[in-house]
Design a protein around this motif. Structure first.
Motif, mmCIF file in Angstrom:
data_model
loop_
_atom_site.group_PDB
_atom_site.id
_atom_site.type_symbol
_atom_site.label_atom_id
_atom_site.label_comp_id
_atom_site.label_asym_id
_atom_site.label_seq_id
_atom_site.Cartn_x
_atom_site.Cartn_y
_atom_site.Cartn_z
ATOM 1 N N ARG A 1 11.496 32.355 -101.529
ATOM 2 C CA ARG A 1 11.951 33.186 -100.396
ATOM 3 C C ARG A 1 10.909 34.270 -100.071
ATOM 4 N NH1 ARG A 1 17.220 32.976 -102.871
ATOM 5 N NH2 ARG A 1 17.024 35.134 -103.575
ATOM 6 N N THR A 2 10.287 34.821 -101.108
ATOM 7 C CA THR A 2 9.259 35.852 -100.866
ATOM 8 C C THR A 2 8.082 35.244 -100.119
ATOM 9 O OG1 THR A 2 9.933 36.893 -102.931
ATOM 10 C CG2 THR A 2 7.832 37.618 -101.990
ATOM 11 N N LEU A 3 7.668 34.047 -100.557
ATOM 12 C CA LEU A 3 6.547 33.387 -99.872
ATOM 13 C C LEU A 3 6.912 33.062 -98.430
ATOM 14 C CD1 LEU A 3 5.075 30.952 -102.562
ATOM 15 C CD2 LEU A 3 3.924 32.885 -101.485
ATOM 16 N N ALA A 4 8.171 32.648 -98.222
ATOM 17 C CA ALA A 4 8.606 32.327 -96.858
ATOM 18 C C ALA A 4 8.431 33.555 -95.964
ATOM 19 C CB ALA A 4 10.062 31.873 -96.880
ATOM 20 N N LEU B 1 0.546 36.659 -105.600
ATOM 21 C CA LEU B 1 0.932 35.888 -104.411
ATOM 22 C C LEU B 1 -0.037 36.154 -103.255
ATOM 23 C CD1 LEU B 1 4.845 36.365 -104.417
ATOM 24 C CD2 LEU B 1 3.523 34.455 -105.309
ATOM 25 N N LEU B 2 -0.382 37.427 -103.074
ATOM 26 C CA LEU B 2 -1.302 37.768 -101.981
ATOM 27 C C LEU B 2 -2.672 37.156 -102.219
ATOM 28 C CD1 LEU B 2 -0.248 41.493 -101.498
ATOM 29 C CD2 LEU B 2 -0.171 39.722 -99.730
ATOM 30 N N ASN B 3 -3.129 37.245 -103.460
ATOM 31 C CA ASN B 3 -4.446 36.721 -103.805
ATOM 32 C C ASN B 3 -4.521 35.213 -103.600
ATOM 33 O OD1 ASN B 3 -6.455 35.684 -106.098
ATOM 34 N ND2 ASN B 3 -7.069 37.700 -105.391
ATOM 35 N N THR B 4 -3.410 34.551 -103.880
ATOM 36 C CA THR B 4 -3.412 33.081 -103.745
ATOM 37 C C THR B 4 -3.197 32.639 -102.305
ATOM 38 O OG1 THR B 4 -2.465 32.962 -105.959
ATOM 39 C CG2 THR B 4 -2.337 30.959 -104.629
ATOM 40 N N PHE B 5 -2.296 33.314 -101.603
ATOM 41 C CA PHE B 5 -1.879 32.785 -100.301
ATOM 42 C C PHE B 5 -2.389 33.558 -99.086
ATOM 43 C CE2 PHE B 5 1.223 31.015 -103.230
ATOM 44 C CZ PHE B 5 1.262 29.694 -102.806
ATOM 45 N N VAL B 6 -2.811 34.807 -99.280
ATOM 46 C CA VAL B 6 -3.164 35.592 -98.097
ATOM 47 C C VAL B 6 -4.634 36.019 -98.109
ATOM 48 C CG1 VAL B 6 -2.569 37.582 -96.663
ATOM 49 C CG2 VAL B 6 -0.774 36.398 -97.954
ATOM 50 N N ARG C 1 10.338 25.278 -111.722
ATOM 51 C CA ARG C 1 10.827 26.648 -111.545
ATOM 52 C C ARG C 1 9.857 27.555 -110.797
ATOM 53 N NH1 ARG C 1 14.327 28.592 -116.695
ATOM 54 N NH2 ARG C 1 15.409 26.626 -117.036
ATOM 55 N N GLY C 2 8.729 27.007 -110.432
ATOM 56 C CA GLY C 2 7.680 27.841 -109.835
ATOM 57 C C GLY C 2 8.072 28.481 -108.525
ATOM 58 N N LEU C 3 8.970 27.867 -107.781
ATOM 59 C CA LEU C 3 9.376 28.430 -106.492
ATOM 60 C C LEU C 3 10.726 29.129 -106.596
ATOM 61 C CD1 LEU C 3 8.201 25.661 -103.998
ATOM 62 C CD2 LEU C 3 7.622 28.084 -103.861
ATOM 63 N N THR D 1 8.032 25.172 -92.020
ATOM 64 C CA THR D 1 9.229 24.757 -92.765
ATOM 65 C C THR D 1 9.014 23.388 -93.396
ATOM 66 O OG1 THR D 1 10.558 25.976 -91.193
ATOM 67 C CG2 THR D 1 11.725 24.412 -92.582
ATOM 68 N N GLU D 2 8.372 22.508 -92.638
ATOM 69 C CA GLU D 2 8.132 21.159 -93.170
ATOM 70 C C GLU D 2 7.227 21.213 -94.400
ATOM 71 O OE1 GLU D 2 6.679 17.329 -93.956
ATOM 72 O OE2 GLU D 2 5.363 18.881 -93.181
ATOM 73 N N LEU D 3 6.203 22.036 -94.332
ATOM 74 C CA LEU D 3 5.281 22.155 -95.477
ATOM 75 C C LEU D 3 5.995 22.759 -96.688
ATOM 76 C CD1 LEU D 3 2.036 23.519 -93.766
ATOM 77 C CD2 LEU D 3 2.278 21.332 -94.921
ATOM 78 N N GLU D 4 6.869 23.718 -96.429
ATOM 79 C CA GLU D 4 7.581 24.377 -97.527
ATOM 80 C C GLU D 4 8.573 23.424 -98.192
ATOM 81 O OE1 GLU D 4 8.016 29.032 -96.256
ATOM 82 O OE2 GLU D 4 9.078 27.582 -95.035
ATOM 83 N N GLU D 5 9.183 22.589 -97.366
ATOM 84 C CA GLU D 5 10.294 21.787 -97.895
ATOM 85 C C GLU D 5 9.918 20.357 -98.263
ATOM 86 O OE1 GLU D 5 13.395 22.133 -95.022
ATOM 87 O OE2 GLU D 5 13.810 24.228 -95.571
ATOM 88 N N ARG D 6 8.714 19.939 -97.911
ATOM 89 C CA ARG D 6 8.359 18.536 -98.158
ATOM 90 C C ARG D 6 8.389 18.242 -99.662
ATOM 91 N NH1 ARG D 6 2.529 16.875 -96.630
ATOM 92 N NH2 ARG D 6 3.068 17.868 -94.675
ATOM 93 N N ARG D 7 9.159 17.220 -100.017
ATOM 94 C CA ARG D 7 9.210 16.761 -101.414
ATOM 95 C C ARG D 7 9.122 15.245 -101.393
ATOM 96 N NH1 ARG D 7 8.698 21.367 -101.633
ATOM 97 N NH2 ARG D 7 9.895 22.959 -102.726
ATOM 98 N N GLU D 8 7.936 14.751 -101.239
ATOM 99 C CA GLU D 8 7.774 13.292 -101.070
ATOM 100 C C GLU D 8 6.814 12.709 -102.092
ATOM 101 O OE1 GLU D 8 6.434 12.941 -97.047
ATOM 102 O OE2 GLU D 8 8.345 13.645 -96.236
ATOM 103 N N HIS D 9 6.848 13.245 -103.301
ATOM 104 C CA HIS D 9 6.012 12.656 -104.337
ATOM 105 C C HIS D 9 6.493 11.230 -104.603
ATOM 106 C CE1 HIS D 9 3.604 16.012 -105.168
ATOM 107 N NE2 HIS D 9 4.438 16.713 -105.915
ATOM 108 N N PRO D 10 5.577 10.286 -104.763
ATOM 109 C CA PRO D 10 6.035 8.907 -105.017
ATOM 110 C C PRO D 10 6.738 8.803 -106.373
ATOM 111 C CG PRO D 10 3.644 9.072 -105.175
ATOM 112 C CD PRO D 10 4.121 10.390 -104.703
#
Lengths: 599, 430
Positions: free
Chosen positions: B273-276, B243-248, B125-127, B46-55
């Motif tokens: 949500r699909t990636l989650a 998605l599968l090719n990139t993440f799985v 809009r990517g996510l 969840t932390e990786l999915e939600e982290r938005r800490e760009h300077p």
């Protein structure tokens, strides 16, 4: 016995004479004694008499205080685990004296470092130090000797070794391979080996080049920004021919073979590396900095023609409000390109040929280009000004505008060629932009004081759209009598036209005072607009530091702020280069950099 | 964003945590792996999915100035800096995925601003809803210029854009469309153009006649044509493959593609949500999925930098990835990067090997800062634990030990072992 008594008495008398307080009127240069001690085989010499106050005050000296309290420097020291205060305490605990007290006693009057060619032929380092007070210096040495003996760090030289040093040395020591001697006239000599120490202490074979080299460097030595005389309290000298045998000076020597160095830096810096000897002087005062470098015996070979002939010395630049930089530079493109096969190595030829072929496309063919280059006067005048952009077209990154002006022979023919080349270049750029679906520069003609000016402008950006860096460019050109003017902004060219029209109606300036030095380049940069430009682009420049150097944001900001702080201290900066013939095949070249601080 | 039911993996150890860090983001340091193990699978994910800490310095107003300079290298470095900074791991990975999917190159555009705006579109809009992203990309000025969509006029249709909308963006090669469908779609897209870097519909250039797409007739506009592509059954399958090719895993089975395509439609095409759900599917942490993909150059360089906590200048990292075959904003063709096995050929392998060796031995890796003060006897264990938490086989272990033994100092041993691990075939897999 009588002999020994006489010898001792004589030595003491010599010592007393040598260490007697100097009469400033008789000897304004406190380092002359050290210079007189330089061995004939000296390859490199660096001397300074400016460290006295720093050594005397140590950490309390304002400069040291400012350096150590700077957040960037303090952070760096902390990161490296270095603590100068702790290091000073450790030295004090070991030697019984603060390192500053020690260094002040031994070198407050002057410190020199050098390289000499040792009897074995290898270059070896040596140091000469003189304190202002010989008695205090001797006392300090005695204390230091006692401490080092206690630590077992000193070895006694043999009787023969001592004999080799001669009678002018009062004391001598060996520290592993290194050696030190305390001369009767009050100089502490440190050398890398005993043989080098002998060379440094030998009074017979002294360098006869340092003194005259320094005199030559100081000649006509005033700080041109405020007219104050200077004395180059920090002086360096290098025997480049000698060093070349030991160190690879190939890159320095080969600078003249680089077309880029000639075109960008000019003949002075291009040929400086070919000097036989190089002298450098630096003086830092409350008002500013003056740095001069002088190359003597510069072998210019077939590049001699790229230097100005001195027939028309450029007027000294005078900055006024809004000017960021101005000056005149000597670039004899006609000569450099005409003699390119002799001047530049074969590997540079394809690049030059490609550049010329591209230029020929704009000027109407290679023959026309050759004629044009030969018609350009080598003196190019430059001016950079702050630009006042029209409403809604101020770029996100506003840059100063630049204009160049150059005299051309047969201005009717060659001026038209240059104007056509300008228009062709704009048209070619527009084709490229059109292929990308972007707006091009719109060419137009305007009349300024009866002179036709060709302008090129981008159409105004859409309301609310960002104004990219291209909007810094609204180029223009014009031919004013015998001068071709080209600028990144029309307003700069317009101002140049008005200036030239006005000056042509004034009486001719009086001839300048003749001087053996011929001016090559003279460029003046005004500090405040430059600092303002830096400050206005702080976020962008910091970001570039992060992206290109991998610095953290905090570090990039701290570094930028330090640079900005320094830039804000500079009121004006001037670079000047000059030459004069020495023999048929060699010449002397000198370059001056003056910084005037804001008060 | 509500997350699907947690699927706790059977073994949540350093190897599993490192896998999650590599796949959801670009990897992590030993400390990040340990923290993820301690936090547990769900919390770490969840932390990786939600982290938005760009300077702020890399996302605020100063970026506009950077873009204004019109210098592609600055833009490339800025993106690499966002990746190396690890401030939004999943977001940057998805942005990179869409950059390869909707491949657009500045080599033709020569317009840094348009490239930047497209990149920000992928980021914003990517996510989200893929349908919205597809519509936005179809009207993106960079895309229209890149595929000559702005030259498509009634009576003189340019089919380039319509072809790629089907073949590359929506349906995939052989995705159930015909040449006739491409020609009809091109008519629907006619009149789409770019004026002053903005999308503009030129009614006078639009073919307003009736068209037939996938067997269905109507007076379709360009927007309608995109909708028809989205309605095609091959579309969710194509995006599921991506998605599968990139993440799985590469080459997912047809059954798996169909399952994930259904998941995508169930989630109303919402990529996040699909990636989650994919991340929480047992397949994601399965042995079959681990170390099954060949790392792309950007993944590799960023992964090395994150694993070793090296202060790698973004410019250098970007250039290194470029030499290895992946220059940001410069995909080689409209297909983007072929990826997978195509990442490694004799030329790119040499580039990888040289960079990784130079990084480990000559510059980049600060052995002491990364691994601490390590004796040569411990070098293999310490470096392996950090760089290959899933372990190495006996043969490699022996080779590493031999390298450590032959080093001339403890520090040299660290660098030698690191160089061998980084250049090993196993390390090229993520």
């Amino acid at each position: 016995m009588v002999f020994f008594a006489t010898a001792i008495a004589g030595s003491l008398a010599l010592f007393a004479a040598a260490t007697a307080p100097l009469d400033p009127a008789q000897s304004p240069d406190p380092l002359h004694r050290l210079r007189a001690r330089a061995p004939a085989s000296t390859l490199l010499w660096v001397e300074t008499s400016e460290l006295g106050p720093v050594l005397a005050q140590g950490f309390s000296h304002p400069f040291i205080k400012a350096v150590l309290s700077d957040p960037l420097i303090a952070g760096n020291l902390k990161r490296q685990g270095s603590d100068p205060y702790a290091a000073a305490d450790a030295i004090q605990a070991l030697l019984g004296q603060s390192p500053f007290t020690l260094a002040s006693a031994l070198g407050s009057e002057g410190i020199t470092a050098g390289l000499l060619e040792s009897p074995s032929g290898a270059p070896e380092a040596f140091f000469l130090l003189r304190g202002a007070d010989p008695e205090a210096m001797e006392e300090t040495l005695d204390e230091l000797e006692a401490v080092l003996e206690g630590l077992g760090a000193l070895q006694a030289p043999s009787a023969r070794e001592r004999r080799d040093l001669g009678t002018r040395v009062r004391k001598s020591w060996k520290l592993d391979n290194a050696a030190a001697a305390w001369t009767r006239e009050g100089t502490l000599v440190l050398a890398q080996t005993w043989d080098s120490l002998v060379l440094c202490c030998d009074v017979k074979d002294r360098s006869e080049r340092l003194g005259p080299a320094r005199e030559s460097l100081l000649a006509d030595g005033t700080n041109s920004l405020d007219g104050a005389p200077w004395s180059a309290k920090t002086f360096a000298w290098a025997d480049l021919d000698g060093l070349d045998k030991h160190a690879a000076l190939g890159d320095l020597r080969a600078m003249a073979d680089e077309p880029g160095t000639h075109f960008v830096l000019g003949p002075a810096l291009a040929y400086l590396g070919r000097a036989s000897t190089l002298s450098m002087g630096l003086e830092l005062t409350r008002r500013g900095v003056h740095f001069r470098t002088l190359g003597e015996g510069v072998a210019v070979g077939s590049g001699a023609g790229s230097f100005p002939d001195g027939a028309s010395p450029p007027e000294p630049p005078q900055a006024d409000a809004g000017v960021v930089a101005l000056g005149s530079v000597h670039r004899d493109f006609g000569f450099l390109l005409g003699h390119r096969t002799e001047l530049f190595p074969p590997r540079s030829q394809p690049g030059i040929a490609e550049g010329l072929a591209n230029l020929a496309l704009l000027t109407g063919g290679p023959d026309a280009l050759d004629e044009l280059l030969a018609a350009l006067h080598p003196t190019i005048k430059l001016q950079s000004n702050v630009v006042r952009f029209p409403k809604n077209t101020t770029p996100d990154v506003p840059l100063p505008g630049v204009s160049v002006s150059v005299r051309v022979a047969e201005p009717e023919k060659n001026g038209s060629r240059l104007t056509s080349a300008f228009q062709s270049a704009i048209s070619l750029t527009n084709v490229d932009q059109a292929m990308k679906g972007r707006e091009g520069l719109r060419l137009a003609l305007e009349s300024v004081d009866g002179v036709t000016m060709t302008t090129a402008k981008l159409p105004p950006p859409a309301e609310g759209a960002s104004v990219d860096v291209r909007y810094n460019l609204a180029p223009a050109c014009a031919v004013v009598e015998e001068t071709f003017v080209l600028g990144t902004r029309g307003e700069l060219v317009e101002a140049a036209i008005r200036r030239m029209k006005k000056s042509s109606s004034l009486p001719a300036p009086l001839p300048s005072v003749p001087t053996p030095w011929v001016s090559i380049d003279d460029v003046l940069i005004s500090g405040p607009p430059f600092a303002r430009l830096l400050d206005s682009q702080r976020d962008l420049l910091v970001m570039q530091g992060v992206l290109t150097k991998g610095k953290t944001q905090a570090r990039a900001e701290a570094e930028f702020d330090l640079v900005l702080k320094l830039a804000e201290r500079v009121a004006r900066m001037q670079y000047q280069s000059q030459w004069q013939p020495t023999t048929e095949s060699t010449r002397a070249i000198r370059a001056d950099l003056h910084l005037l601080f804001t008060q | 964003m509500p997350h699907p039911t947690q699927t706790t993996p059977t073994t949540w150890d350093r190897a599993a945590a490192a896998h999650v860090l590599r796949r959801v983001g670009f990897g992590g340091s030993g400390q990040s792996i340990d923290a993820a193990v301690d936090a547990g699978f769900e919390a770490s994910l969840t932390e990786l999915e939600e982290r938005r800490e760009h300077p702020e310095s890399l996302t605020g107003a100063s970026v506009e100035k950077l873009v204004s300079l019109g210098n592609l290298v600055s833009l490339q470095s800025r993106w690499m800096s966002l990746i190396l900074g690890d401030g939004a791991p999943l977001l940057e990975r998805v942005t990179l995925m869409w950059h390869g999917h909707f491949a657009t190159s500045n080599a033709k555009l020569g317009d840094v601003r348009l490239m930047h705006e497209q990149n920000e579109l992928f980021r914003s809009r990517g996510l989200g809803d893929f349908r919205e992203l597809f519509h936005a990309v179809a009207k993106d000025p960079a895309m229209l210029v890149w595929l000559d969509g702005n030259q498509n006029r009634v009576g003189a249709p340019n089919e380039n854009f319509a072809r790629e909308v089907m073949e590359l963006f929506g349906l995939g090669i052989g995705g159930g469309y015909t040449e006739q469908d491409i020609q009809e779609a091109a008519r629907a897209f006619s009149g789409w153009s770019v004026v002053s870097r903005q999308f503009k519909f030129r009614k006078e250039h639009h073919d307003s006649g009736e068209k037939t797409l996938f067997g269905r007739g109507g007076v379709f506009s360009g927007e309608d044509a995109v909708d028809r592509v989205l309605e095609h059954p091959a579309c969710p399958r194509w995006i599921a493959w991506r998605l599968l090719n990139t993440f799985v895993m590469p080459d997912p089975s047809e059954a798996l593609i169909v399952r994930i395509a259904a998941m995508l439609v169930e989630e109303s095409w919402h990529i996040g949500r699909t990636l989650a759900r994919i991340f929480r599917d047992p397949l994601f942490l399965s042995a079959e999925a681990r170390r099954s993909r060949i790392a792309g150059p950007v993944e590799l360089v960023a992964g090395v930098a994150l694993a070793t906590e090296a202060a790698l200048p973004p410019l250098d990292a970007m250039r290194a990835a470029g030499v290895m075959g992946q220059t940001l904003f410069m995909p080689p063709t409209v297909k983007g990067w072929d990826g997978d096995r195509a990442w490694i050929d004799p030329g790119t392998w040499l580039a990888r090997h040289n960079w990784l060796t130079e990084f480990a031995l000559a510059k980049g890796l600060d052995g002491k800062a990364t691994f601490g003060k390590v004796k040569r006897g411990e070098a293999v264990e310490v470096v392996t634990q950090r760089l290959m938490p899933d372990g190495v086989d006996e043969a490699m272990l022996s080779a590493l030990q031999s390298a450590a033994n032959s080093a001339h100092s403890d520090g040299h041993a660290i660098h030698k072992v690191a160089a061998l691990i980084l250049t090993s075939p196993e390390y090229q897999l993520v």
